[in-house]
Design a protein around this motif. Structure first.
Motif, short mmCIF file in Angstrom:
data_model
loop_
_atom_site.label_atom_id
_atom_site.label_comp_id
_atom_site.label_asym_id
_atom_site.label_seq_id
_atom_site.Cartn_x
_atom_site.Cartn_y
_atom_site.Cartn_z
N TRP A 200 0.81 -1.21 0.00
CA TRP A 200 0.00 0.00 0.00
C TRP A 200 0.85 1.26 0.00
O TRP A 200 2.05 1.23 0.30
N ILE A 201 0.19 2.37 -0.36
CA ILE A 201 0.80 3.69 -0.40
C ILE A 201 -0.18 4.68 0.22
O ILE A 201 -1.38 4.63 -0.04
N ALA A 202 0.34 5.58 1.04
CA ALA A 202 -0.43 6.72 1.55
C ALA A 202 0.34 7.99 1.20
O ALA A 202 1.54 8.10 1.48
N TYR A 203 -0.37 8.95 0.61
CA TYR A 203 0.24 10.21 0.16
C TYR A 203 -0.43 11.38 0.86
O TYR A 203 -1.66 11.43 0.96
N SER A 204 0.37 12.34 1.31
CA SER A 204 -0.15 13.58 1.89
C SER A 204 0.75 14.73 1.45
O SER A 204 1.97 14.65 1.59
N GLY A 205 0.14 15.79 0.92
CA GLY A 205 0.95 16.94 0.49
C GLY A 205 0.30 17.74 -0.61
O GLY A 205 -0.91 17.89 -0.66
N THR B 147 4.97 17.67 1.81
CA THR B 147 4.62 16.45 1.10
C THR B 147 5.35 15.24 1.68
O THR B 147 6.56 15.28 1.93
N ARG B 148 4.60 14.15 1.87
CA ARG B 148 5.17 12.95 2.47
C ARG B 148 4.47 11.71 1.91
O ARG B 148 3.27 11.72 1.65
N LEU B 149 5.25 10.66 1.72
CA LEU B 149 4.73 9.36 1.30
C LEU B 149 5.07 8.31 2.34
O LEU B 149 6.18 8.32 2.91
N ILE B 150 4.13 7.41 2.60
CA ILE B 150 4.38 6.23 3.41
C ILE B 150 4.04 5.03 2.55
O ILE B 150 2.96 4.97 1.95
N VAL B 151 4.96 4.07 2.46
CA VAL B 151 4.83 3.00 1.47
C VAL B 151 5.26 1.66 2.07
O VAL B 151 6.11 1.61 2.96
N SER B 152 4.67 0.60 1.55
CA SER B 152 5.09 -0.74 1.97
C SER B 152 6.51 -1.05 1.53
O SER B 152 7.24 -1.76 2.22
N THR C 51 11.84 10.86 2.99
CA THR C 51 12.63 11.93 3.59
C THR C 51 11.96 13.27 3.31
O THR C 51 11.31 13.45 2.27
N ASP C 52 12.11 14.23 4.24
CA ASP C 52 11.47 15.53 4.03
C ASP C 52 11.98 16.16 2.74
O ASP C 52 13.14 16.00 2.33
N VAL C 53 11.09 16.88 2.08
CA VAL C 53 11.35 17.40 0.74
C VAL C 53 12.53 18.37 0.72
O VAL C 53 13.35 18.37 -0.21
#
Length: 280
Positions: free
Chosen positions: A4-9, A237-242, A215-217
């Motif tokens: 899975w992927i979660a995106y915020s930004g 902007t940040r991504l969390i990924v498997s 890592t932070d942009v």
């Protein structure tokens, strides 16, 4: 199991994350490098928040594989969002059906999970009875993942996400131990209300499924000044990924064992996670 992927930004087209990276989620659906299974083809789902973050998120789910779904490609190339989830499923014993595909939704909340409850078939009834009777009719599928979501809602997810997830995991472990099941919980979870984004990595045995955060942009711009796409997204902007989406050096950091992170406006936070036995 699943990826899975979660995106915020910064609001972007979903396709920028789902299709374009070297090791995109679509590529992972066929060629996962860190999952239990190489192929994750037992359904997929995407969920996204629009301009009105107080509204219910939109969800698109299907039982086919993500790599050849025309509707997914069509939506991903036309929808922009500043907070979205995407999930590809490898079933762990429950049916391949639309209601079992992630992400799950209740009001403004979205939830997706990679992992399993060991011995779920033996515990399902007892865990289901613990769900708030007012919430129980909204359970649509048969997965342990959705039941975990509704247990967390029962234990106060809307007011205290970390505490609710801790009580959910604590109940599962307590119920399992009564049946002689030693290591019942295996989970990486993403949950959001359209504002904050929480991600959890925990397993009863201390060997959790893989999970990474970007890592932070601002730091990435310093490491890769020629990467044009980094100039068009905000520092938030940040991504969390498997598993990492590509080979950009310094871009990915492993979420520590038994921890959770909060992505929010301003400073993100990383904390330790421990299950808690819920009050009777």
């Amino acid at each position: 199991m699943c990826r899975w992927i979660a995106y915020s930004g910064t609001p972007i087209l979903l396709s920028r994350v789902l299709f374009e990276p070297t090791h995109s989620l679509i590529d992972q659906s066929l060629h996962s490098r860190m999952g239990v299974e190489t192929t994750n083809g037992d359904g997929f789902g995407i969920g996204w928040y629009g301009d009105d973050t107080a509204a219910t998120p939109a969800v698109l789910r299907d039982v086919g594989p993500a790599w050849n779904n025309r509707n997914l490609r069509e939506v991903a190339h036309h929808v922009r969002s500043g907070l979205f989830f995407a999930h590809i499923r490898a079933a762990t014993g429950t049916a391949v059906q639309q209601s079992n595909c992630h992400p799950f939704r209740h009001g403004p909340w979205m939830w997706m999970h990679n992992g399993m409850i060991e011995g779920f078939r033996l515990m399902r009834r007892d865990l289901a009875v613990a769900v708030d009777p007012a919430l129980y009719p909204d359970i649509e599928g048969t997965t342990d993942s959705e039941l975990m979501f509704f247990l967390a809602l029962t234990f106060g997810l809307t007011d205290d996400p970390p505490g609710a997830v801790a009580r959910m995991a604590g109940l599962i472990e307590e119920t399992a131990h009564e049946r002689g099941i030693r290591n019942p919980v295996q989970m990486t979870i993403a949950v959001s209300d359209g504002d904050g984004l929480w991600a959890f990595r925990y397993s009863s045995e201390g060997r959790s499924r893989s999970l990474y955060f970007s890592t932070d942009v601002a730091t990435l711009r310093g490491l890769h000044p020629d990467a044009a796409f980094l100039q068009n997204i905000s520092d938030e902007t940040r991504l969390i990924v498997s598993e990492p989406l590509g080979g950009l050096s310094g871009a990915w950091n492993e979420v520590p064992e038994n921890s959770y992170g909060l992505v929010q406006p301003g400073r993100d936070a990383l904390h330790s996670f421990h299950p808690v036995r819920p009050a009777p």
